[in-house]
Structures are given as C-alpha cells and as structure tokens.
Motif scaffolding. Structure first.
Motif, PDB file in Angstrom:
ATOM      1  N   LEU A 275       0.635  -1.101  -0.446  1.00 42.79           N
ATOM      2  CA  LEU A 275      -0.132   0.071   0.383  1.00 42.79           C
ATOM      3  C   LEU A 275       0.986   1.157  -0.241  1.00 42.79           C
ATOM      4  CD1 LEU A 275      -3.303   1.056   0.142  1.00 42.79           C
ATOM      5  CD2 LEU A 275      -2.585   1.132   2.433  1.00 42.79           C
ATOM      6  N   THR A 276       2.153   1.507   0.371  1.00 42.89           N
ATOM      7  CA  THR A 276       3.104   2.527   0.643  1.00 42.89           C
ATOM      8  C   THR A 276       3.384   2.336  -0.473  1.00 42.89           C
ATOM      9  OG1 THR A 276       4.602   0.864   1.798  1.00 42.89           O
ATOM     10  CG2 THR A 276       3.500   2.292   3.602  1.00 42.89           C
ATOM     11  N   VAL A 277       4.139   1.053  -1.403  1.00 48.04           N
ATOM     12  CA  VAL A 277       4.765   2.151  -2.967  1.00 48.04           C
ATOM     13  C   VAL A 277       3.335   2.325  -3.481  1.00 48.04           C
ATOM     14  CG1 VAL A 277       5.649   0.551  -4.153  1.00 48.04           C
ATOM     15  CG2 VAL A 277       5.967  -0.515  -2.211  1.00 48.04           C
ATOM     16  N   GLN A 278       3.004   2.682  -3.349  1.00 52.15           N
ATOM     17  CA  GLN A 278       1.220   2.964  -4.314  1.00 52.15           C
ATOM     18  C   GLN A 278       0.634   3.811  -4.285  1.00 52.15           C
ATOM     19  OE1 GLN A 278      -2.295   0.466  -3.990  1.00 52.15           O
ATOM     20  NE2 GLN A 278      -0.625  -1.752  -4.845  1.00 52.15           N
ATOM     21  N   VAL A 299      -3.711 -12.973   7.478  1.00 48.11           N
ATOM     22  CA  VAL A 299      -5.325 -12.325   8.546  1.00 48.11           C
ATOM     23  C   VAL A 299      -5.661 -12.996   6.805  1.00 48.11           C
ATOM     24  CG1 VAL A 299      -4.607 -10.595   9.361  1.00 48.11           C
ATOM     25  CG2 VAL A 299      -5.308 -11.055   7.248  1.00 48.11           C
ATOM     26  N   CYS A 300      -7.131 -13.130   7.977  1.00 50.55           N
ATOM     27  CA  CYS A 300      -8.204 -13.743   6.654  1.00 50.55           C
ATOM     28  C   CYS A 300      -8.958 -12.620   5.871  1.00 50.55           C
ATOM     29  CB  CYS A 300      -9.100 -14.842   6.709  1.00 50.55           C
ATOM     30  SG  CYS A 300      -9.774 -15.065   5.015  1.00 50.55           S
ATOM     31  N   VAL A 301      -8.710 -11.790   4.634  1.00 50.08           N
ATOM     32  CA  VAL A 301      -9.911 -10.413   4.779  1.00 50.08           C
ATOM     33  C   VAL A 301      -9.904 -10.430   3.380  1.00 50.08           C
ATOM     34  CG1 VAL A 301      -7.992  -9.192   6.786  1.00 50.08           C
ATOM     35  CG2 VAL A 301      -7.363  -8.864   4.776  1.00 50.08           C
ATOM     36  N   ASP A 302     -10.715  -9.144   3.467  1.00 54.94           N
ATOM     37  CA  ASP A 302     -10.941  -8.818   1.286  1.00 54.94           C
ATOM     38  C   ASP A 302     -10.366  -7.516   1.755  1.00 54.94           C
ATOM     39  OD1 ASP A 302     -11.750  -7.627   0.004  1.00 54.94           O
ATOM     40  OD2 ASP A 302     -14.139  -7.622  -0.084  1.00 54.94           O
ATOM     41  N   PRO A 303      -8.613  -8.501   0.435  1.00 51.50           N
ATOM     42  CA  PRO A 303      -7.965  -6.946   0.920  1.00 51.50           C
ATOM     43  C   PRO A 303      -8.245  -5.483   0.339  1.00 51.50           C
ATOM     44  CG  PRO A 303      -7.388  -9.036  -0.243  1.00 51.50           C
ATOM     45  CD  PRO A 303      -8.432  -9.221  -0.388  1.00 51.50           C
ATOM     46  N   GLN A 304      -9.324  -5.652  -0.666  1.00 53.41           N
ATOM     47  CA  GLN A 304      -9.028  -4.864  -1.237  1.00 53.41           C
ATOM     48  C   GLN A 304     -10.055  -3.867  -0.495  1.00 53.41           C
ATOM     49  OE1 GLN A 304     -11.077  -4.821  -4.669  1.00 53.41           O
ATOM     50  NE2 GLN A 304     -10.498  -4.214  -6.041  1.00 53.41           N
ATOM     51  N   ARG A 305     -10.886  -4.158   0.530  1.00 55.68           N
ATOM     52  CA  ARG A 305     -11.773  -3.363   1.378  1.00 55.68           C
ATOM     53  C   ARG A 305     -10.157  -2.902   2.422  1.00 55.68           C
ATOM     54  NH1 ARG A 305     -16.999  -1.193   0.104  1.00 55.68           N
ATOM     55  NH2 ARG A 305     -17.742  -3.221  -0.857  1.00 55.68           N
ATOM     56  N   LEU A 306      -9.583  -4.040   3.242  1.00 53.73           N
ATOM     57  CA  LEU A 306      -9.378  -2.934   4.102  1.00 53.73           C
ATOM     58  C   LEU A 306      -7.963  -2.620   3.543  1.00 53.73           C
ATOM     59  CD1 LEU A 306      -8.434  -4.454   6.853  1.00 53.73           C
ATOM     60  CD2 LEU A 306      -6.388  -5.739   6.446  1.00 53.73           C
ATOM     61  N   GLU A 307      -7.989  -2.157   2.778  1.00 53.54           N
ATOM     62  CA  GLU A 307      -6.522  -1.231   1.751  1.00 53.54           C
ATOM     63  C   GLU A 307      -7.222   0.051   2.121  1.00 53.54           C
ATOM     64  OE1 GLU A 307      -5.070  -2.266  -1.666  1.00 53.54           O
ATOM     65  OE2 GLU A 307      -4.306  -3.743  -1.098  1.00 53.54           O
ATOM     66  N   ARG A 308      -7.854  -0.138   1.676  1.00 48.87           N
ATOM     67  CA  ARG A 308      -9.405   1.223   1.856  1.00 48.87           C
ATOM     68  C   ARG A 308      -9.449   2.181   3.516  1.00 48.87           C
ATOM     69  NH1 ARG A 308     -10.393   5.357   0.188  1.00 48.87           N
ATOM     70  NH2 ARG A 308     -12.113   6.225   0.636  1.00 48.87           N
ATOM     71  N   ALA A 309      -9.813   0.804   4.397  1.00 50.19           N
ATOM     72  CA  ALA A 309      -9.385   1.386   5.782  1.00 50.19           C
ATOM     73  C   ALA A 309      -7.725   1.467   5.975  1.00 50.19           C
ATOM     74  CB  ALA A 309      -9.670   0.554   6.827  1.00 50.19           C
ATOM     75  N   VAL A 310      -7.168   1.176   6.161  1.00 46.66           N
ATOM     76  CA  VAL A 310      -5.555   1.011   6.173  1.00 46.66           C
ATOM     77  C   VAL A 310      -4.897   2.594   5.346  1.00 46.66           C
ATOM     78  CG1 VAL A 310      -3.325   1.067   6.355  1.00 46.66           C
ATOM     79  CG2 VAL A 310      -4.951  -0.840   6.614  1.00 46.66           C
ATOM     80  N   ASN A 312      -7.205   5.170   4.557  1.00 45.70           N
ATOM     81  CA  ASN A 312      -7.898   5.969   5.019  1.00 45.70           C
ATOM     82  C   ASN A 312      -7.324   7.009   6.415  1.00 45.70           C
ATOM     83  OD1 ASN A 312      -9.384   6.040   3.350  1.00 45.70           O
ATOM     84  ND2 ASN A 312     -11.358   5.815   4.710  1.00 45.70           N
ATOM     85  N   LEU A 313      -6.428   5.715   7.263  1.00 45.29           N
ATOM     86  CA  LEU A 313      -5.628   6.172   8.682  1.00 45.29           C
ATOM     87  C   LEU A 313      -4.061   6.503   8.438  1.00 45.29           C
ATOM     88  CD1 LEU A 313      -5.915   3.111  11.038  1.00 45.29           C
ATOM     89  CD2 LEU A 313      -7.440   4.460  10.212  1.00 45.29           C
ATOM     90  N   ILE A 314      -3.584   5.785   6.806  1.00 41.05           N
ATOM     91  CA  ILE A 314      -2.342   6.618   6.203  1.00 41.05           C
ATOM     92  C   ILE A 314      -2.352   8.175   5.876  1.00 41.05           C
ATOM     93  CG2 ILE A 314      -0.389   6.235   4.695  1.00 41.05           C
ATOM     94  CD1 ILE A 314      -1.311   3.377   4.897  1.00 41.05           C
ATOM     95  N   SER A 315      -3.763   8.416   5.023  1.00 42.38           N
ATOM     96  CA  SER A 315      -3.901   9.323   4.634  1.00 42.38           C
ATOM     97  C   SER A 315      -4.327  10.798   5.870  1.00 42.38           C
ATOM     98  CB  SER A 315      -5.344   9.335   3.517  1.00 42.38           C
ATOM     99  OG  SER A 315      -6.146  10.221   4.033  1.00 42.38           O
ATOM    100  N   ASN A 316      -4.885  10.215   6.690  1.00 45.96           N
ATOM    101  CA  ASN A 316      -5.400  11.177   8.164  1.00 45.96           C
ATOM    102  C   ASN A 316      -3.599  11.343   9.215  1.00 45.96           C
ATOM    103  OD1 ASN A 316      -7.643  11.480   7.932  1.00 45.96           O
ATOM    104  ND2 ASN A 316      -8.850   9.759   9.798  1.00 45.96           N
ATOM    105  N   ALA A 317      -3.241  10.227   8.782  1.00 52.94           N
ATOM    106  CA  ALA A 317      -1.585  10.133   9.256  1.00 52.94           C
ATOM    107  C   ALA A 317      -0.931  11.441   8.995  1.00 52.94           C
ATOM    108  CB  ALA A 317      -1.047   9.698   9.757  1.00 52.94           C
ATOM    109  N   GLY A 376     -13.789   9.390   7.030  1.00 51.77           N
ATOM    110  CA  GLY A 376     -12.676   8.125   6.817  1.00 51.77           C
ATOM    111  C   GLY A 376     -12.404   7.196   7.852  1.00 51.77           C
ATOM    112  N   LEU A 377     -12.639   7.752   9.027  1.00 51.55           N
ATOM    113  CA  LEU A 377     -12.532   6.459  10.500  1.00 51.55           C
ATOM    114  C   LEU A 377     -13.906   6.034  10.037  1.00 51.55           C
ATOM    115  CD1 LEU A 377     -10.697   8.645  12.757  1.00 51.55           C
ATOM    116  CD2 LEU A 377      -9.672   6.588  11.040  1.00 51.55           C
ATOM    117  N   TYR A 378     -14.431   6.325  10.260  1.00 56.87           N
ATOM    118  CA  TYR A 378     -16.358   5.739  10.412  1.00 56.87           C
ATOM    119  C   TYR A 378     -16.515   4.569   9.027  1.00 56.87           C
ATOM    120  CZ  TYR A 378     -21.154   4.560   8.787  1.00 56.87           C
ATOM    121  OH  TYR A 378     -22.047   4.263   8.391  1.00 56.87           O
TER     122      TYR A 378
END
Ligand code: ADP
Length: 410
Positions: A275-278, A299-310, A312-317, A376-378
């Motif tokens: 994600l950081t590379v993108q 972890v067993c996740v939906d990568p696209q969705r989780l990337e979206r959540a992460v 959002n956190l990076i963009s806020n930081a 974003g956090l919601y």
C-alpha cells in the motif's frame, strides 16, 4: 388501572398527613411529674415528627418522579413478571396508541402490541422486548415495527433492563421506547439524496480529470512549465473531490448494509508494504515508514476493503501532521490478533473527542481548517468490524496520534 397520568410503582407515601399530637395514656400531670414518662412521651413526639417528615419527602419524590416521567419524550413502561403493566407514562401511551383513559385493564402489554421484526416477521415470544428484559437481558435500541389498526407501521426502538429484588431475582422490567419512524424516513431520504448526487457528480468529474491530465501533458510537452503546474492544481482538486464523492458513496453503501466481503488469506505486513508503494508519489510518500518486528502476519480479509481502511488511516496521519515528521506503520502479532498501528507526530486528538472519532460525519472541532467530511474513520470502522476486528485511537492533543486496527489472525 394505568390510564391516569403517570403512576409510580413505588409504594405510595401513606404516612400521617395530620399534625402530630403527643400520645400518652397518662394524664398530663402524671407525665410532667414522672421523668420516665416524660422522656417516653418526647421520644414518641420525635418519632411521629420524623415519620411525618419521611412521608412528606416520599410524597415530594413521588410527585417529582411523576412530573419527570410525564415530561419525557421517550415512552417508559414498567411491567411485572407476568407482563402486566405497572406504570406507563403518557409518551408510551401515545407511541403504543393506547387509550388515554383510566379504564384500560393492566393486562399483558404484549397483548396490546403487535410487534414485528424489521423484515416484517412477527416476533417470537422470546424475542418480545418485555420477555428479554424479564430474562435479565439488558439491551438498547432494539428496533421493531409496531402495527396499528388502520395505520402505517411505526418504527419503534426499545431499550430494556430488569429490576431485581435483594435475592437478585428479576421482579420487574423497565422498557424505554422511542418512535423513530420520521427519523428513519429522513435518514432514508438523505441516503438517497447523497447516492443520487454523488452518482451524478462522478461522470463530469471523470471527464474533467481526463481533460486536465491531457492538458498538463500538452503544456509540459510545449515547455510551458508554469501553465502545466496550474493544470496540476486542477488535477489535484479534481482528485480530492473524487475521493470525497467516493467516501460519500461508500458510507451510503455501508449504512444500507450493502458491503460484501471477499476474504482471502492475506499477509498484513505485505498488504501494508504494498500500500505504501502505491501512495501517490509526492513529498508525503517519503514520510511513510513500515516498521514491522514480524516477518508476516496472516489474516483472512478482503484485501481491497482492508486497503481502503488502512489508506484512510495513512491519509489522516499525513493530513494531520506536518512534513518532515514521519508516519510509522507497525505490524505486530499479540495473542491471536494482528495489530496494525499507524503512528504520527501531528496535532493529536483531544481525549474527550476520542469516543466519537469513528462516528459518521464526526470531525474534531479544531480540525475544521483541514479539508474532510468526517467519513474516513467511519468507513474504516465499518470495514474493520465487518472483518470481526477492532479499531481505536490513542492520542492527546498536541502529542501525535496512534490509530490501531486489530484483526483475528487466520
Ligand atoms: P476527515 O475527512 O475529517 O479527516 P475522518 O473520519 O478521517 O474524517 O476523521 C475524523 C476526524 O478525526 C478528523 O476530522 C480529525 O479531526 C480527526 N483525526 C483523524 N485522524 C487523525 C490523526 N491522525 N491526527 C489528528 N486528528 C485525526
């Protein structure tokens, strides 16, 4: 009877309302001459006065409680173990459409209410809010449809809890209810409106982006650097708008429960690094560092969705901290969870605002100069919770923030 105003189930204050009269079998001469009798008589007077005071206090409290219950917009009902109504305030009577009279018998509340779940199926006896509370369950804002003869169904939320005796046995239950029909209708209209607007804005915006991109390339090719820089501003603004529209659309989808997860085994360390590379290549990208003591965190996740959540956190930081302070992404494993921390050294978040941070459209008071919608956090919370994970923030104003996501290892 439960029709007249509000009624308290507390015992009525039946103390003596008459003036206190000293009591003694002895004549007043005897009393005044015998010190023991005199003392006993005085004690009686004091006890009677005390009782009178207590009775008055009880009456005051009862009147206070009645006034309070009568002024509430929420309906309040107290039922006994058999479901019989012991107390019903005026708001409850109005919500349930019960007659405003003294004559309705205090039979089972369940008999008066035709409740369905939100899909329209009748509630089973165990699902009825009164039964749940009498079982000792404590719940809040459980929403149901209330059917009323000749009228459209109303949406009612119930909160309930049990009242126990000294032996901890449930003796009564309290239900607090609210008619949220109009509120839900407004929310529905708002969702529709947001979805419609965002959808209609997307196409022209996409056209602006493509054209601005093309324009910038042409200007650069012609050596017109200053003009190309302006076109770049246009692109940046359009991208910002596009991401806001995307947030609005996503939050609408989440609100209507339309999120589907396509889970696959994923390495959280890898996902975060990729994600950081993108991230878009600008001065902010170099501030982001991945620092993982773990080689991997499955972890067993939906990568696209989780990337979206992460993301959002990076963009806020990045948004709420200034260059060149770093933003650190740390992935750890603790127990049966993978924890991702996004750590910044920015403005921080006042402790009193932390509990609301993940609410829809919530923005910290002081942050209103930075652009954002408070979504974003919601969105991040909805995604993380859909994965069975947790998300929280640790921060203090002026001391940077750490946003953490915990996901079950798997
Ligand atoms: P926004 O679009 O306003 O950034 P978010 O839902 O992403 O909405 O965040 C909600 C609020 O939380 C923001 O308005 C901001 O005040 C605060 N916030 C979120 N992340 C941080 C952070 N890393 N540092 C300081 N404040 C933050």
């Amino acid at each position: 009877m439960y029709g007249a105003g509000t009624r308290s189930f507390r015992p009525a204050a039946d103390g003596p309302a008459h003036p206190v009269v000293p009591f003694s079998d002895a004549s007043s001469d005897e009393v005044s001459s015998d010190p023991r009798l005199r003392e006993a008589n005085e004690q009686l007077v004091v006890a009677a006065l005390r009782q009178q005071e207590l009775a008055e206090e009880a009456r005051r409290q009862s009147a206070q409680m009645d006034a309070l219950l009568a002024s509430l917009h929420e309906g309040v009902v107290v039922i006994d173990r058999a479901g019989r109504i012991l107390l019903l305030n005026p708001a409850a009577r109005e919500i349930f459409g019960l007659p405003d009279s003294d004559t309705t018998p205090p039979d089972s509340l369940q008999r008066h209410l035709d409740l369905l779940d939100l899909s329209g199926a009748p509630l089973g006896p165990d699902e009825w809010p009164g039964s749940r509370a009498l079982r000792g369950e404590r719940f809040s804002d459980s929403e149901h449809l209330l059917m009323r003869a000749g009228a459209a169904p109303r949406r009612i939320t119930f909160s309930g809890s049990a009242i126990r005796n000294d032996a901890a046995e449930v003796v009564r239950a309290v239900l607090v209810c609210r008619d949220v029909t109009e509120l839900r209708e407004l929310e529905r209209q708002q969702e529709e409106y947001v979805a419609l607007i965002s959808h209609d804005l997307r196409n022209p915006l996409a056209a602006i982006l493509v054209t601005a991109d093309h324009l910038q390339m042409m200007l650069t090719a012609k050596g017109l650097e200053a003009e190309a820089a302006r076109a770049q501003l246009l692109i940046r603004g359009a991208k910002q708008m596009s991401s806001m529209i995307q947030e609005l659309l996503e939050s609408t989808l989440l609100e209507t429960g339309a999120m589907e997860l396509h889970r696959v085994p994923t390495d959280l360390v890898r996902l975060v690094t990729d994600l950081t590379v993108q991230l878009s290549p600008n001065e902010d990208r170099v501030r982001v560092e991945v620092e993982s003591p773990e080689a991997s965190a499955p972890v067993c996740v939906d990568p696209q969705r989780l990337e979206r959540a992460v993301a959002n956190l990076i963009s806020n930081a990045l948004k709420y901290s200034a260059a060149p302070a770093p933003v650190v992404l740390r992935v750890e494993r603790t127990g049966n969870e993978a924890i991702l921390s996004v750590i910044d050294q920015g403005v921080g978040i006042p402790v009193r605002e932390l509990p609301f941070l993940f609410d829809r459209f919530y923005r910290v008071q002081k942050a209103t100069s930075v652009q954002g919608l408070g979504l974003g956090l919601y969105i991040a919370r909805q995604i993380v919770e859909a994965h069975g994970g947790r998300i929280w923030a640790e921060s203090a104003e002026g001391h940077g923030s750490t946003l953490r996501i915990a996901l079950p290892l798997g």
